[in-house]
Design an enzyme around this catalytic site. Structure first.
Site, PDB file in Angstrom:
ATOM      1  N   GLN A  64     -11.871 -18.676  23.919  1.00 45.96           N
ATOM      2  CA  GLN A  64     -10.750 -17.998  23.469  1.00 45.96           C
ATOM      3  C   GLN A  64      -9.463 -18.896  23.834  1.00 45.96           C
ATOM      4  O   GLN A  64      -8.283 -18.407  23.427  1.00 45.96           O
ATOM      5  CB  GLN A  64     -10.600 -16.566  24.145  1.00 45.96           C
ATOM      6  N   CYS A  70     -10.172 -11.786  24.670  1.00 47.87           N
ATOM      7  CA  CYS A  70     -11.149 -11.499  25.347  1.00 47.87           C
ATOM      8  C   CYS A  70     -12.007 -10.491  24.673  1.00 47.87           C
ATOM      9  O   CYS A  70     -13.482 -10.419  24.430  1.00 47.87           O
ATOM     10  CB  CYS A  70     -11.088 -11.606  26.875  1.00 47.87           C
ATOM     11  N   HIS A 364     -10.302  -7.728  31.616  1.00 51.47           N
ATOM     12  CA  HIS A 364     -10.997  -8.788  30.895  1.00 51.47           C
ATOM     13  C   HIS A 364     -12.303  -7.945  30.240  1.00 51.47           C
ATOM     14  O   HIS A 364     -12.903  -7.203  31.043  1.00 51.47           O
ATOM     15  CB  HIS A 364     -11.356  -9.913  32.011  1.00 51.47           C
ATOM     16  N   ASN A 385     -19.180 -15.208  29.239  1.00 54.35           N
ATOM     17  CA  ASN A 385     -17.873 -15.082  29.163  1.00 54.35           C
ATOM     18  C   ASN A 385     -17.513 -15.686  27.786  1.00 54.35           C
ATOM     19  O   ASN A 385     -17.968 -16.365  27.058  1.00 54.35           O
ATOM     20  CB  ASN A 385     -17.209 -15.842  30.333  1.00 54.35           C
TER      21      ASN A 385
END
Length: 445
Positions: A64, A70, A364, A385
């Site tokens: 990102q 996110c 997040h 992630n």
């Protein structure tokens, strides 16, 4: 009555240092290396090796970059994995910029509509002040992403790639928020002057025209029709012509978004378990999907997630990733930093107290792709992630089960895993929380 810090008290706390045997050793370590390095426990890295008994192969991670998208990346990642497998497309990505464009445009309309609705309330009112504090931003939640997909569909990243302003959104957000605050004050003035509603809406549309131009200039105009052209992993050439974004979503993603529901763990006194909540002013698409959260015990949340993982389906989740984490090592563990031992203080705090005091909240969103079960109980979790391949284990993180307990607040699961009673509860009219409630926090890290 307030009491100042007397010289006697200051001398008292100085002399108390002698009562802490490790003070001098701790001071040398902290002053030389910093608090985190001085308190880091090497055992945390040993205990969080990236090996899992239940694991879903999801391929290369996305990035990102310098943006707070996110929640989009993690949601679209959870949707692209089945697509990659079905159509044999290694490292394929859906366009995060596409949802980013429409999110910012919809959030602008959401803000201006709420400004009109609160136009007779003083600017100093807490709710009005809350609205103007951040008219729009990169962050969001699962239901907000669903609202965008239901209205606009999605496209491949190759059709609508990121631009500089998508990957580094600071200037774009500053520009849009400046315009929205200025225009919001204009709309409030029209409301105070009792201008007819149709004239206020016309003024709002002129304002949104400017916002659209800013977005189109910064991000590009999203496609309304495109050709999907690719070679699969076996070298087979495919071209699918004249697709709309809605058609692409239905044909290639094919997820029934209404089947996926948000569950939360918020053990605060004001949020009874097994009740559904929403948050005032939280959303993006006017008339679109409502943000809804079903509050569950942490053990119930884990059980549902494990069932979905065992069926080969990854799980979107939201957490406070800034807490007790080591980004480069890719470790999320409450025992990673032993500040209680370094400073000889009681560092413990309940999850409820952390939420109520503002010490912690969701910041997040990521994807759970695996779990390590020992005697049927989770010990650690595999996390995909969206920070690129450099951090962690080629972009994947390891989350200890204790960290899950403390800092995981939200997850999205297929409602088929809920009991019949919980499914009925989810469909009930939600309890409305205040706009600043921690369950209204947006994932934007």
């Amino acid at each position: 009555m307030s009491q100042n810090l007397s010289s006697e008290f200051i001398e008292k706390v100085k002399s108390d240092l002698a009562n802490h045997a490790s003070y001098k050793v701790a001071a040398r370590a902290a002053q030389t290396n910093g608090i985190f390095k001085a308190s880091e426990d090497p055992a945390a890295k040993i205990n969080n090796t990236p090996t899992f008994s239940v694991e879903i192969d999801t391929g290369k991670v996305a990035n990102q970059k310098i943006s707070g998208r996110c929640w989009m990346f993690s949601a679209l990642n959870s949707m692209r994995h089945p697509l990659q497998k079905k159509f044999k497309l290694k490292d394929f990505e859906l366009s995060q910029n596409f949802t980013n464009f429409w999110d910012k445009f919809e959030k602008s309309n959401w803000f201006l509509e709420n400004v009109i609705a609160t136009g007779v309330i003083p600017l100093t009112d807490r709710k009005v002040s809350f609205l103007f504090q951040t008219p729009q931003q990169d962050g969001g939640q699962w239901d907000m992403l669903c609202g965008l997909l239901e209205k606009y569909g999605i496209v491949p990243k190759s059709v609508y790639p990121d631009t500089f302003n998508a990957t580094d959104s600071r200037a774009l957000n500053d520009t849009i928020n400046h315009l929205l605050r200025k225009d919001g004050l204009k709309l409030r003035k029209l409301v105070s002057e009792n201008v007819p509603a149709e004239e206020i809406q016309a003024a709002k549309e002129d304002m949104l025209n400017d916002i659209f131009r800013v977005l189109a200039t910064s991000l590009g105009v999203p496609p309304t029709e495109f050709d999907f052209e690719y070679k699969d992993d076996e070298g087979k050439y495919v071209i699918d012509k004249g697709l709309t974004p809605q058609e692409f979503f239905k044909k290639y993603v094919g997820m029934n978004l209404t089947d996926h529901v948000s569950i939360i763990n918020a053990p605060t006194a004001d949020k009874p378990m097994h009740k559904v909540f929403t948050v005032e002013y939280l959303g993006n698409v006017v008339g679109g999907r409502q943000v809804r959260h079903l509050n569950l015990e942490i053990a119930e949340m884990k059980d549902l997630i494990i069932k979905q993982l065992q069926d080969g389906v990854v799980v979107w989740f939201g957490s406070n990733v800034a807490k007790e984490s080591e980004r480069q090592a890719g470790i999320l563990d409450t025992k990673l930093y032993r500040r209680d031992e370094l400073f000889d203080v009681d560092y413990s705090m309940s999850k409820a107290d952390a939420l109520d005091s503002g010490e912690s909240l969701m910041d997040h969103a990521m994807v759970i792709t695996g779990v390590d079960l020992v005697d049927g109980k989770p010990t650690k979790w595999k996390i995909e992630n969206s920070w690129g391949e450099k951090p962690g284990f080629k972009g994947y993180f390891v989350m200890s089960d204790e960290w899950f307990d403390s800092f995981v607040y939200q997850a999205v699961i297929d409602k088929k895993y809920l009991s019949e009673a919980l499914q009925k509860e989810y469909d009930k009219e939600p309890i409305v929380l205040a706009p600043w409630d921690p369950m209204g926090a947006l994932a934007d890290y």
